[in-house]
Design an enzyme around this catalytic site. Sequence first.
Site, short mmCIF file in Angstrom:
data_model
loop_
_atom_site.label_atom_id
_atom_site.label_comp_id
_atom_site.label_asym_id
_atom_site.label_seq_id
_atom_site.Cartn_x
_atom_site.Cartn_y
_atom_site.Cartn_z
N ASP A 16 3.22 -0.38 -1.81
CA ASP A 16 3.32 -1.04 -0.29
C ASP A 16 2.67 -2.40 -0.45
O ASP A 16 1.62 -2.59 -0.69
CB ASP A 16 1.75 -0.01 0.07
CG ASP A 16 1.98 0.08 1.90
OD1 ASP A 16 2.44 -0.85 2.45
OD2 ASP A 16 1.20 1.28 1.40
N CYS A 23 4.69 -0.93 7.34
CA CYS A 23 5.68 -2.56 6.60
C CYS A 23 6.81 -1.77 5.60
O CYS A 23 7.83 -2.30 6.40
CB CYS A 23 4.41 -2.44 5.43
SG CYS A 23 3.38 -2.91 6.24
N ARG A 24 7.48 -0.54 5.06
CA ARG A 24 8.45 0.30 4.46
C ARG A 24 9.21 0.59 5.51
O ARG A 24 10.15 0.13 5.20
CB ARG A 24 7.53 0.40 3.40
CG ARG A 24 6.78 -0.30 2.20
CD ARG A 24 6.01 1.38 1.21
NE ARG A 24 4.97 1.75 1.79
CZ ARG A 24 4.25 3.09 1.84
NH1 ARG A 24 4.55 3.52 0.51
NH2 ARG A 24 3.50 3.68 2.34
N SER A 25 9.23 1.43 6.10
CA SER A 25 10.05 1.99 6.29
C SER A 25 10.44 1.71 7.57
O SER A 25 12.11 1.90 7.87
CB SER A 25 9.66 3.88 7.09
OG SER A 25 8.23 3.57 8.22
N CYS A 55 7.32 6.12 6.49
CA CYS A 55 6.10 5.63 5.96
C CYS A 55 4.65 5.99 6.21
O CYS A 55 4.72 7.50 7.24
CB CYS A 55 6.03 4.64 5.57
SG CYS A 55 6.05 2.88 6.53
N ASN A 83 4.13 2.60 9.45
CA ASN A 83 4.93 2.97 10.14
C ASN A 83 5.65 1.41 10.18
O ASN A 83 5.92 0.26 11.79
CB ASN A 83 6.12 3.61 11.78
CG ASN A 83 7.41 3.75 11.83
OD1 ASN A 83 7.21 3.50 13.21
ND2 ASN A 83 7.68 3.45 11.16
P1 4NP Z 1 3.38 0.85 5.82
O1 4NP Z 1 2.05 0.28 5.04
O2 4NP Z 1 3.01 2.63 5.22
O3 4NP Z 1 4.44 1.03 4.20
O4 4NP Z 1 3.48 0.33 6.88
C1 4NP Z 1 0.84 -0.10 5.88
C2 4NP Z 1 0.45 0.31 6.73
C3 4NP Z 1 -1.47 0.07 7.30
C4 4NP Z 1 -1.79 0.87 6.46
C5 4NP Z 1 -1.43 1.46 5.69
C6 4NP Z 1 -0.84 1.26 4.76
N1 4NP Z 1 -3.10 0.67 7.23
O5 4NP Z 1 -4.21 0.63 6.48
O6 4NP Z 1 -3.34 0.39 8.02
#
Ligand code: 4NP
Length: 152
Positions: free
Chosen positions: A122, A13-15, A8, A11
């Site tokens: 997300d 939240c989702r992955s 993702c 790294n």
């Molecule tokens: P992820 O979510 O890609 O599912 O881990 C996010 C985590 C952090 C951010 C964006 C999406 N950020 O903007 O820091």
Amino acid sequence: MIRVLFVCLGNICRSPMAEAVMRDLVEKRGLSAEIKIDSAGTSSWHIDEPPHKGTRAKLEEYKISTSGMKARQLRTSDVDFDYIVCMDASNVENTRNMLREDDNTKIIRFLDLTFHKKDVPDPWYTGDFQETYELCLDGCNALLERIMEARK
Ligand code: 4NP
């Protein structure tokens, strides 16, 4: 040995949710020695951080461990994974560019394995970690089917 990498953006939240859910399914089926699971982010923003507290709380609710997990960035050697499973279309595009690999049987959008056929929204933005969990569970079950089918 089959190697699976979930990807993702951050790294956190989702992955990591998908990684922990997949590891749990694989352990429950007694396949841990045959299927290795990891995750990475296309960005460097959260390197070495544990999964987001929303991801941790949701996994704890379902008694799934996140012990020892910390974020890392995608690297060129990740091209050696058998399945590189991306949470959304932008992750697919960035992963293809970073790995200089356009094999679309190796680099796949996670929910294209399911009837959902969409990006995993997300929760960094939506705040809905229940949705993330449920979509990851559907995706992981479908991925496990795909892997078992390919091993035959
Ligand atoms: P992820 O979510 O890609 O599912 O881990 C996010 C985590 C952090 C951010 C964006 C999406 N950020 O903007 O820091």
